[in-house]
Design a protein around this motif. Sequence first.
Motif, PDB file in Angstrom:
ATOM      1  N   ILE A 148       0.867  -1.184   0.000  1.00  0.00           N
ATOM      2  CA  ILE A 148       0.000   0.000   0.000  1.00  0.00           C
ATOM      3  C   ILE A 148       0.898   1.226   0.000  1.00  0.00           C
ATOM      4  CG2 ILE A 148      -1.734   1.285   1.310  1.00  0.00           C
ATOM      5  CD1 ILE A 148      -2.800  -1.336   2.350  1.00  0.00           C
ATOM      6  N   ASN A 149       1.020   1.871  -1.142  1.00  0.00           N
ATOM      7  CA  ASN A 149       1.954   2.983  -1.308  1.00  0.00           C
ATOM      8  C   ASN A 149       1.280   4.340  -1.463  1.00  0.00           C
ATOM      9  OD1 ASN A 149       4.459   1.383  -1.390  1.00  0.00           O
ATOM     10  ND2 ASN A 149       3.610   0.565  -3.299  1.00  0.00           N
ATOM     11  N   THR A 150       0.017   4.340  -1.816  1.00  0.00           N
ATOM     12  CA  THR A 150      -0.694   5.609  -2.008  1.00  0.00           C
ATOM     13  C   THR A 150      -1.972   5.623  -1.187  1.00  0.00           C
ATOM     14  OG1 THR A 150      -2.017   4.816  -3.874  1.00  0.00           O
ATOM     15  CG2 THR A 150       0.170   5.725  -4.383  1.00  0.00           C
ATOM     16  N   ALA A 151      -2.550   6.812  -1.073  1.00  0.00           N
ATOM     17  CA  ALA A 151      -3.828   6.940  -0.382  1.00  0.00           C
ATOM     18  C   ALA A 151      -4.910   6.131  -1.087  1.00  0.00           C
ATOM     19  CB  ALA A 151      -4.226   8.419  -0.308  1.00  0.00           C
ATOM     20  N   TYR A 152      -4.815   6.038  -2.404  1.00  0.00           N
ATOM     21  CA  TYR A 152      -5.791   5.251  -3.168  1.00  0.00           C
ATOM     22  C   TYR A 152      -5.703   3.770  -2.807  1.00  0.00           C
ATOM     23  CZ  TYR A 152      -8.055   2.999  -7.150  1.00  0.00           C
ATOM     24  OH  TYR A 152      -8.858   2.213  -7.927  1.00  0.00           O
ATOM     25  N   ASP A 153      -4.480   3.264  -2.681  1.00  0.00           N
ATOM     26  CA  ASP A 153      -4.305   1.855  -2.313  1.00  0.00           C
ATOM     27  C   ASP A 153      -4.977   1.552  -0.980  1.00  0.00           C
ATOM     28  OD1 ASP A 153      -2.780   1.525  -4.597  1.00  0.00           O
ATOM     29  OD2 ASP A 153      -0.872   1.857  -3.552  1.00  0.00           O
ATOM     30  N   PHE A 154      -4.831   2.471  -0.040  1.00  0.00           N
ATOM     31  CA  PHE A 154      -5.415   2.263   1.285  1.00  0.00           C
ATOM     32  C   PHE A 154      -6.934   2.408   1.259  1.00  0.00           C
ATOM     33  CE2 PHE A 154      -6.478   4.104   5.561  1.00  0.00           C
ATOM     34  CZ  PHE A 154      -6.308   2.920   6.271  1.00  0.00           C
ATOM     35  N   ALA A 155      -7.417   3.446   0.579  1.00  0.00           N
ATOM     36  CA  ALA A 155      -8.864   3.680   0.526  1.00  0.00           C
ATOM     37  C   ALA A 155      -9.597   2.570  -0.216  1.00  0.00           C
ATOM     38  CB  ALA A 155      -9.149   5.031  -0.131  1.00  0.00           C
ATOM     39  N   SER A 156      -8.894   1.843  -1.093  1.00  0.00           N
ATOM     40  CA  SER A 156      -9.523   0.775  -1.876  1.00  0.00           C
ATOM     41  C   SER A 156      -9.665  -0.527  -1.100  1.00  0.00           C
ATOM     42  CB  SER A 156      -8.708   0.525  -3.151  1.00  0.00           C
ATOM     43  OG  SER A 156      -8.648   1.690  -3.952  1.00  0.00           O
ATOM     44  N   ARG A 157      -9.001  -0.628   0.038  1.00  0.00           N
ATOM     45  CA  ARG A 157      -9.103  -1.852   0.835  1.00  0.00           C
ATOM     46  C   ARG A 157     -10.506  -1.985   1.434  1.00  0.00           C
ATOM     47  NH1 ARG A 157      -4.710  -5.395   1.896  1.00  0.00           N
ATOM     48  NH2 ARG A 157      -3.158  -4.871   0.298  1.00  0.00           N
ATOM     49  N   PRO A 158     -10.985  -3.213   1.639  1.00  0.00           N
ATOM     50  CA  PRO A 158     -12.319  -3.409   2.223  1.00  0.00           C
ATOM     51  C   PRO A 158     -12.396  -2.850   3.649  1.00  0.00           C
ATOM     52  CG  PRO A 158     -11.498  -5.434   1.216  1.00  0.00           C
ATOM     53  CD  PRO A 158     -10.352  -4.483   1.244  1.00  0.00           C
ATOM     54  N   GLU A 159     -13.541  -2.340   4.005  1.00  0.00           N
ATOM     55  CA  GLU A 159     -13.721  -1.756   5.335  1.00  0.00           C
ATOM     56  C   GLU A 159     -13.462  -2.778   6.436  1.00  0.00           C
ATOM     57  OE1 GLU A 159     -17.080   0.702   7.947  1.00  0.00           O
ATOM     58  OE2 GLU A 159     -17.557  -0.065   5.948  1.00  0.00           O
ATOM     59  N   TRP A 162     -11.482  -5.282   6.474  1.00  0.00           N
ATOM     60  CA  TRP A 162     -10.040  -5.491   6.629  1.00  0.00           C
ATOM     61  C   TRP A 162      -9.416  -4.388   7.472  1.00  0.00           C
ATOM     62  CZ3 TRP A 162      -5.789  -2.575   5.130  1.00  0.00           C
ATOM     63  CH2 TRP A 162      -4.540  -3.202   5.210  1.00  0.00           C
ATOM     64  N   VAL A 163      -9.820  -3.148   7.240  1.00  0.00           N
ATOM     65  CA  VAL A 163      -9.292  -2.010   8.007  1.00  0.00           C
ATOM     66  C   VAL A 163      -9.707  -2.128   9.468  1.00  0.00           C
ATOM     67  CG1 VAL A 163      -9.273   0.498   8.236  1.00  0.00           C
ATOM     68  CG2 VAL A 163      -9.316  -0.537   5.958  1.00  0.00           C
ATOM     69  N   VAL A 164     -10.978  -2.491   9.712  1.00  0.00           N
ATOM     70  CA  VAL A 164     -11.476  -2.615  11.082  1.00  0.00           C
ATOM     71  C   VAL A 164     -10.727  -3.709  11.842  1.00  0.00           C
ATOM     72  CG1 VAL A 164     -13.494  -3.252  12.460  1.00  0.00           C
ATOM     73  CG2 VAL A 164     -13.751  -1.705  10.514  1.00  0.00           C
ATOM     74  N   CYS A 165     -10.405  -4.785  11.166  1.00  0.00           N
ATOM     75  CA  CYS A 165      -9.732  -5.911  11.820  1.00  0.00           C
ATOM     76  C   CYS A 165      -8.271  -5.622  12.146  1.00  0.00           C
ATOM     77  CB  CYS A 165      -9.815  -7.156  10.938  1.00  0.00           C
ATOM     78  SG  CYS A 165     -11.470  -7.863  10.805  1.00  0.00           S
ATOM     79  N   HIS A 166      -7.620  -4.769  11.374  1.00  0.00           N
ATOM     80  CA  HIS A 166      -6.178  -4.609  11.506  1.00  0.00           C
ATOM     81  C   HIS A 166      -5.729  -3.299  12.150  1.00  0.00           C
ATOM     82  CE1 HIS A 166      -6.384  -7.818   8.437  1.00  0.00           C
ATOM     83  NE2 HIS A 166      -5.196  -8.179   8.891  1.00  0.00           N
ATOM     84  N   TYR A 167      -6.626  -2.295  12.232  1.00  0.00           N
ATOM     85  CA  TYR A 167      -6.163  -0.979  12.668  1.00  0.00           C
ATOM     86  C   TYR A 167      -7.110  -0.361  13.692  1.00  0.00           C
ATOM     87  CZ  TYR A 167      -2.960  -1.493   8.795  1.00  0.00           C
ATOM     88  OH  TYR A 167      -1.993  -1.969   7.963  1.00  0.00           O
ATOM     89  N   PRO A 168      -6.597   0.521  14.547  1.00  0.00           N
ATOM     90  CA  PRO A 168      -7.418   1.152  15.576  1.00  0.00           C
ATOM     91  C   PRO A 168      -8.362   2.199  14.987  1.00  0.00           C
ATOM     92  CG  PRO A 168      -5.201   2.056  15.626  1.00  0.00           C
ATOM     93  CD  PRO A 168      -5.171   0.922  14.649  1.00  0.00           C
ATOM     94  N   VAL A 169      -9.208   2.754  15.853  1.00  0.00           N
ATOM     95  CA  VAL A 169     -10.263   3.674  15.417  1.00  0.00           C
ATOM     96  C   VAL A 169      -9.724   4.896  14.669  1.00  0.00           C
ATOM     97  CG1 VAL A 169     -12.084   5.222  16.241  1.00  0.00           C
ATOM     98  CG2 VAL A 169     -11.900   2.905  17.176  1.00  0.00           C
ATOM     99  N   PRO A 170      -8.649   5.554  15.106  1.00  0.00           N
ATOM    100  CA  PRO A 170      -8.174   6.724  14.349  1.00  0.00           C
ATOM    101  C   PRO A 170      -7.830   6.410  12.897  1.00  0.00           C
ATOM    102  CG  PRO A 170      -7.183   6.698  16.530  1.00  0.00           C
ATOM    103  CD  PRO A 170      -7.894   5.394  16.369  1.00  0.00           C
ATOM    104  N   VAL A 171      -7.213   5.245  12.657  1.00  0.00           N
ATOM    105  CA  VAL A 171      -6.876   4.869  11.286  1.00  0.00           C
ATOM    106  C   VAL A 171      -8.138   4.498  10.511  1.00  0.00           C
ATOM    107  CG1 VAL A 171      -5.514   3.297   9.849  1.00  0.00           C
ATOM    108  CG2 VAL A 171      -4.597   4.098  12.027  1.00  0.00           C
ATOM    109  N   GLN A 172      -9.105   3.879  11.175  1.00  0.00           N
ATOM    110  CA  GLN A 172     -10.390   3.583  10.538  1.00  0.00           C
ATOM    111  C   GLN A 172     -11.081   4.873  10.105  1.00  0.00           C
ATOM    112  OE1 GLN A 172     -12.799   1.018  13.060  1.00  0.00           O
ATOM    113  NE2 GLN A 172     -10.952  -0.028  13.810  1.00  0.00           N
ATOM    114  N   ARG A 173     -11.003   5.887  10.940  1.00  0.00           N
ATOM    115  CA  ARG A 173     -11.591   7.183  10.575  1.00  0.00           C
ATOM    116  C   ARG A 173     -10.903   7.775   9.356  1.00  0.00           C
ATOM    117  NH1 ARG A 173     -12.228  10.223  16.474  1.00  0.00           N
ATOM    118  NH2 ARG A 173     -14.132   9.127  17.154  1.00  0.00           N
TER     119      ARG A 173
END
Length: 420
Positions: free
Chosen positions: A196-207, A209-220
């Motif tokens: 994941i090198n760009t903001a697009y790469d991160f924003a394209s990940r499934p929600e 997946w983000v909830v499972c791997h990262y805390p609330v600030p990163v989810q926001r």
Amino acid sequence: MFAVVDCDNCYVSCERVFHPECEGVPVVVLSNNDGCVVARSNEAKRLGIKAGVPYFQLQRMFPNTDIRAFSSNYELYGELTSRVIMIISEEAPAYYRYSIDEAFCMLDGISDPKAWGEKLHKRVRKSVGIPVSVGIGPTKTLAKLASHFAKKYPGYNHSCVIGSEQQRMKALKLYPIEEVWGIGRQYAAKLKDIGINTAYDFASRPEQWVVCHYPVPVQRTWMELNGVDCVPNEAERKKKSICTSRSFNGMVTDLETLRTHTANYAASCAQKLRQQGTMAVCVGVFMYTNFFREDLPQYQNYCELPFSTPTDSTIDIVRQAVSCLERMYRPGYAYKKTGVIVNSLDSCYGVQPDLFEFDPERYLKMRRLDIAIDRINKVGGRDTVVIASQVYANNCPSITRHDLRSKNPTTRWSDIMVLK
């Protein structure tokens, strides 16, 4: 829509207001004691000057290059950026200050946000002399992205809007992940490790997946990048603790000089408490030697003392801080740094005084004294009036260096500009 108004190269821009000859030439601003580079102009960045490089190395690294350097002058920077915020308060329907050089604006009712941003830039530039960049988007994080493009690309005329889905996708693909607001250095490194090198790469990940791997600030942050406004509108919070510290210009061995340093740091903490309307419940002092000098004996310590009644009095806080220092001081050591920390209450109001030691007459006297000193220092300049324990001996070798500090023509009568 939200807007982020950001002063371009803030410290450098403030210096250039009263040094127009520095326009177009490399300029750097130095840390305390004129140690390292903490701010750079665009010209200095193009030369390859990195943040944090020691000042004494610049001449060797860039021979025969005209580089203008200034000592940090936070009195000047704070005053000029306050003028910028005042203009923002007049132009924006609602706003809150986020940092010394940055503010968030809520643009409800603004029909043409881009024109509004261009107009704001022109007014600030004309009235204060500082260039600002305005980024506008449906969320605060996207507005921060837009601010980056407004600053980097002249074609935006200092005002960039991410208003459509096409604009959002394009901006995300161009924006590196390590620059995204809310993604720290550690998270950026981990994200890069998995491609994941760009903001697009991160924003394209499934929600999920983000909830499972990262805390609330990163989810926001993920939600904001996808156009969902979820970062709360919060004005700058009052600090629960305030720390003032500084490394010495050289090393200090005698208690008297350490006492003077500590008194100045404690006085600064007291002034900051009064500015934000809070009171100290305790004061702590730390001190340590230079751990890079392995040839010298080493020592470090911390002492904290409470107040029987919370206070914001300079005299009381200085007295308590000096008492902490005297308890810790050990002769025979060369000290490199001391600092003062005060822990505060949210508000001055509703404070329960000590029933046995509280003297209301003395409290009112100290209050009037602090108000008078703050007013005089605001008009005459910082440290126009100080208490006796803040005064350094004439032969003190360790007062903070600021050999290249510019004047303060907007806050000190002694520095007012003279036109010939």
